[in-house]
Design an enzyme around this catalytic site. Structure first.
Site, PDB file in Angstrom:
ATOM      1  N   CYS A  89      26.981  72.457  89.311  1.00 41.01           N
ATOM      2  CA  CYS A  89      26.081  72.557  88.162  1.00 41.01           C
ATOM      3  C   CYS A  89      25.637  71.193  87.684  1.00 41.01           C
ATOM      4  O   CYS A  89      24.846  71.085  86.755  1.00 41.01           O
ATOM      5  CB  CYS A  89      26.695  73.348  87.027  1.00 41.01           C
ATOM      6  SG  CYS A  89      28.432  73.566  87.068  1.00 41.01           S
TER       7      CYS A  89
ATOM      8  N   CYS B  12      26.144  69.428  76.797  1.00 45.73           N
ATOM      9  CA  CYS B  12      27.008  68.372  77.293  1.00 45.73           C
ATOM     10  C   CYS B  12      28.219  68.227  76.369  1.00 45.73           C
ATOM     11  O   CYS B  12      29.320  67.900  76.815  1.00 45.73           O
ATOM     12  CB  CYS B  12      26.267  67.039  77.379  1.00 45.73           C
ATOM     13  SG  CYS B  12      24.701  67.122  78.248  1.00 45.73           S
TER      14      CYS B  12
HETATM   15  S1  FES Z   1      22.792  67.538  81.265  1.00 44.89           S
HETATM   16 FE1  FES Z   1      24.489  68.575  81.843  1.00 44.89          FE
HETATM   17  S2  FES Z   1      26.052  67.302  81.165  1.00 44.89           S
HETATM   18 FE2  FES Z   1      24.316  66.441  80.366  1.00 44.89          FE
END
Ligand code: FES
Ligand SMILES: Cc1ncc(COP(=O)(O)O)c(C=O)c1O
Ligand SMILES: Cc1ncc(COP(=O)(O)O)c(C=O)c1O
Ligand code: FES
Lengths: 159, 383, 383
Positions: free
Chosen positions: A41, A112
């Site tokens: 991912c 995040c």
């Molecule tokens: S975009 Fe997925 S961790 Fe920052």
């Protein structure tokens, strides 16, 4: 260009508490790690905790992150926030607390910080021996779970 | 000053181009469609620009329609091709097109069109057998890029066009990344429609052109006034058109020296591959544009690399600029079937005629440490 | 130097506008969608421009979409309105719209839409009763100009919008000729969509904007990248956008002094009407833009007048610039039911903030002789 706060960039360029924790093999001290995400991912975080068992509190925290600027900064921020906290206190930390510590995150990057909160939960549950759901595919490779499990939490965080 | 290695996103307007434009941004502000000679004199400048663009493409001036950008060219071309053969309801394109093609195709699928997205192999190349197999008598349009914006991989447009032609389909080429970087001669090609965008070849942003083969039954996309012989409405962007003309002229001259860009690009690639472990050139095995390299750095993430480079004043990109708001990995690298370790950690460096050897050396100096630092943070490193 | 009285065709780019643009035509050439701060810094300039344009319109910055011209705005608005209420198949517009509206409506008629073209009276005014009578529950869109490009006649957009709203129809306004000439406050208006074009208000050619009311279910016309929050694909025309922002700021300042333009216009009109027999102001009885006059000179032909004026260095027009290739009389004057003697012999003078009294005097000096000479040639004179 993402609109990152000064704090995000500072912790990205000069992250604190990066790395792993070696188990010192001392009485009353446990070392565990919790993990979320996968290389599939594009985000993954392994959060290492050193726990004082008698006080149920966090002596040290370190991270290893594969991810973007804000993922690295969020991880570093999380380790700062939780050091010295009891595990129960730590479980009350939300991804919004992480975002606030960072002076905010762009909306699209809130996940995040969710990753940090989840890694923390994973580590503490593991330490306490609580089963956590695993998001593994039949062939054993991790599927992209960071969105699946985070979607509601992101919404909550943004709302 | 920055080290600008993001020329596939946009280029610097050449100072000579700006100089050519300036009169039309000040005294010569007339409307070329006006009846007075103050406006009329501007019309001559537009026709000169049309000749300059046509010359770069090996086309005739009447085959050039000025518009606002590459995206408009792509949207227009698709609609024109479908309008030309309204009874045919099938489109063939590729999985690695720019969003300005893919978004239109997705939209048309909802409108009852059938769309085939040709696959690419791990080097980013098409399989012409797959194209042949997909062609039917109902195929209205084949639309492919000339060269990919992310990897620089060049498609065999002559062969694709010959196949399209033999089935009576229109062939459109999105040549936004190719024009000015490789020689193009439309006089002898099976290409019916071709899109270019000014700001990719040192003209300003906001100007583009669509080549329409003479005799093609064209239907305009933007309707209104009679500008461009009724093929594109809207008051002419005179400074932009003049700038694009000049840029085309300069590009034609520069084509002779484009090998220098390729040498600097090769120096960059070779330097990175030999000093940094676990790196790979995406599309490296295929024919490529001279100015582009797309490099995968395993175990680390692209945005993080870009921010590190940014701090050094180095501009590069991951994926295409207009999808940089998105968090998904590049659809181009995904279509190439690259492993996740590469998908999320790939960086495009794209050079221009302004790129210097000193700039390449700067990248080669800072890159190893950047990768090392990020890999030290990564849980996947040396797993 | 020419006497430029063709500002409804296009305007001079204000030197301050050009100055604001120049950095983005040279050093600041980054793509605002890029991930590096060299491109990112340009994004801030775009947002400033968005605020400047929004401020001129009494709108919010997020309600402004930058595009390439007024024609694109008009095409986009019509498609967006129909996409927002796909089950409704009726459009109401007027007989005197710009081709960028009329051509789209004609095209849609072929696609099964029903279009009502509202008539105007001899002063160029709409009949709101006719509008009410045409409205049905199936009306998707009412689209009218704010002010007519040929006559300057202003439509009652607030009242039209209220009627459209009460029937659940989208209201789009082609304000290309009105923006910068009359105060507009969209915050308190029933207008859903509004088109403007930069080059009509001293910004450069090749840039425009579409206002889309917050909450309107908008569907983009140009599909592709995520620029303009997914509402208009194509790399941002950064210099154009910055120029339009500056021009909007200057227009807002200038609005306070627009009365001076009206005075010069009135001086021109009055001078011609009193010194030349058989002249009439088309639309003279209606509310009009301060800068426009359209004067009918009986018994002579417009193009001949323009050529005579051209020889004197005076720029004016007959009909709209983008139909000037056509030989038909103006569709606007025709819709007003004017007699043939006027239809073929009407000239538009359109002023700007640069227009001087000396220029008006020059026209007043040469005009009587021009008309006299042409009339002497005419078989219809003194019939
Ligand atoms: S975009 Fe997925 S961790 Fe920052
Ligand atoms: C009323 C009106 N609408 C639309 C347009 C079209 O604008 P553009 O030439 O910028 O496409 C014009 C001018 O030509 C106009 O006067
Ligand atoms: C291959 C390709 N096609 C189309 C476009 C769109 O061009 P523009 O941004 O001028 O609309 C681009 C660049 O963004 C591109 O790289
Ligand atoms: S006589 Fe010349 S246009 Fe008709």
């Amino acid at each position: 260009m993402w609109d990152y706060s000064e704090k995000v960039l500072e912790l990205f360029y000069n992250p604190i508490n990066q790395g792993t924790i070696d188990d010192p093999q001392e009485p009353d001290v446990a070392v565990v790690y919790g993990e979320v995400g996968s290389i599939a991912c594009g985000d993954a975080l392994r959060l290492h905790l050193k726990i004082q068992q008698s006080t149920d509190s966090i002596l040290d925290a370190r991270f290893q992150t594969f991810g973007c600027t804000s993922a690295i900064a969020s991880s570093s921020a999380l380790t700062e926030i939780i050091k010295g906290k009891t595990l129960d206190e730590a479980l009350h930390i939300t991804n919004q607390d992480i975002a606030d510590f960072l002076g905010g995150l762009p909306e699209a990057k809130m996940h995040c910080s969710v990753m940090g909160q989840e890694a923390l939960e994973a580590a503490i549950y593991k330490y306490r021996g609580i089963e956590v759901e695993h998001h593994e595919d039949d062939d054993g490779t991790l599927v992209c779970t960071c969105y699946g499990i985070s979607e509601k939490k992101i919404r909550r965080a943004i709302a | 000053m920055v080290t600008y290695l993001d020329n596939n996103a946009t280029t610097r307007t050449d100072p000579d181009v700006l100089a050519a434009m300036l009169p039309y941004l000040s005294e010569l502000y007339g409307n070329p469609s006006s009846m007075h000679s103050f406006g009329g004199q501007v019309g001559a400048a537009i026709e000169t620009a049309r000749e300059q663009v046509a010359s770069l493409l090996g086309a005739e001036p009447t085959e050039i329609i000025f518009n606002s950008c590459g995206s408009e060219g792509n949207n227009t071309a698709i609609h024109a091709a479908l309008a030309a053969q309204p009874e045919k309801r099938h489109i063939i394109t590729t999985a690695v097109e720019h969003p300005a093609i893919l978004a239109v195709c997705k939209h048309l699928e909802k409108r009852g069109y059938q769309v085939t997205y040709l696959s690419v192999n791990s080097r980013g190349e098409l399989d012409l057998m797959e194209l042949e197999a997909a062609m039917t008598g109902g195929t209205a349009l084949v639309t492919t890029m000339y060269a990919n914006n992310e990897t620089g991989v060049i498609f065999p447009v002559e062969q694709i066009g010959a196949i399209a032609q033999s089935y009576g389909a229109t062939y459109h080429v999105d040549a936004v990344q190719a024009v000015g970087k490789v020689p193009i001669n439309l006089a002898t090609s099976p290409i019916d429609l071709l899109t270019l965008s000014g700001h990719k070849l040192h003209a300003p942003k906001g100007i583009g052109a669509l080549y329409v083969r003479k005799g093609f039954r064209f239907r305009p996309f933007l309707l209104g006034g009679h500008q461009e012989r009724g093929r594109r409405a809207g008051t002419h962007n005179v400074p932009g058109i003049v700038g694009l003309g000049k840029a085309a002229e300069l590009a034609q001259i520069h084509l002779a020296h484009v090998q220098r860009e390729a040498e600097l690009r090769d120096m960059l690639e070779h330097g990175i591959l030999t000093t940094i472990p676990d790196t790979v050139v995406n599309g490296g095995g295929a024919p490529r544009l001279p100015n582009t390299t797309n490099i995968g750095f395993k175990y680390i993430e692209g945005e993080a690399i870009l921010f590190m480079l940014n701090r050094e004043g180095i501009c590069a990109s991951s994926g295409s600029a207009c999808t940089s708001g998105s968090l998904d990995p590049s659809h181009v690298l995904t279509a190439m079937g690259l492993p996740y370790t590469i998908l999320h950690g790939s960086i495009r460096f794209s050079l221009s005629r302004y790129t210097t050897e000193a700039e390449i050396r700067q990248v080669l100096t800072v890159m190893p440490e950047i990768v090392e630092r990020l890999r030290a943070l990564s849980p996947f490193n040396n797993d």
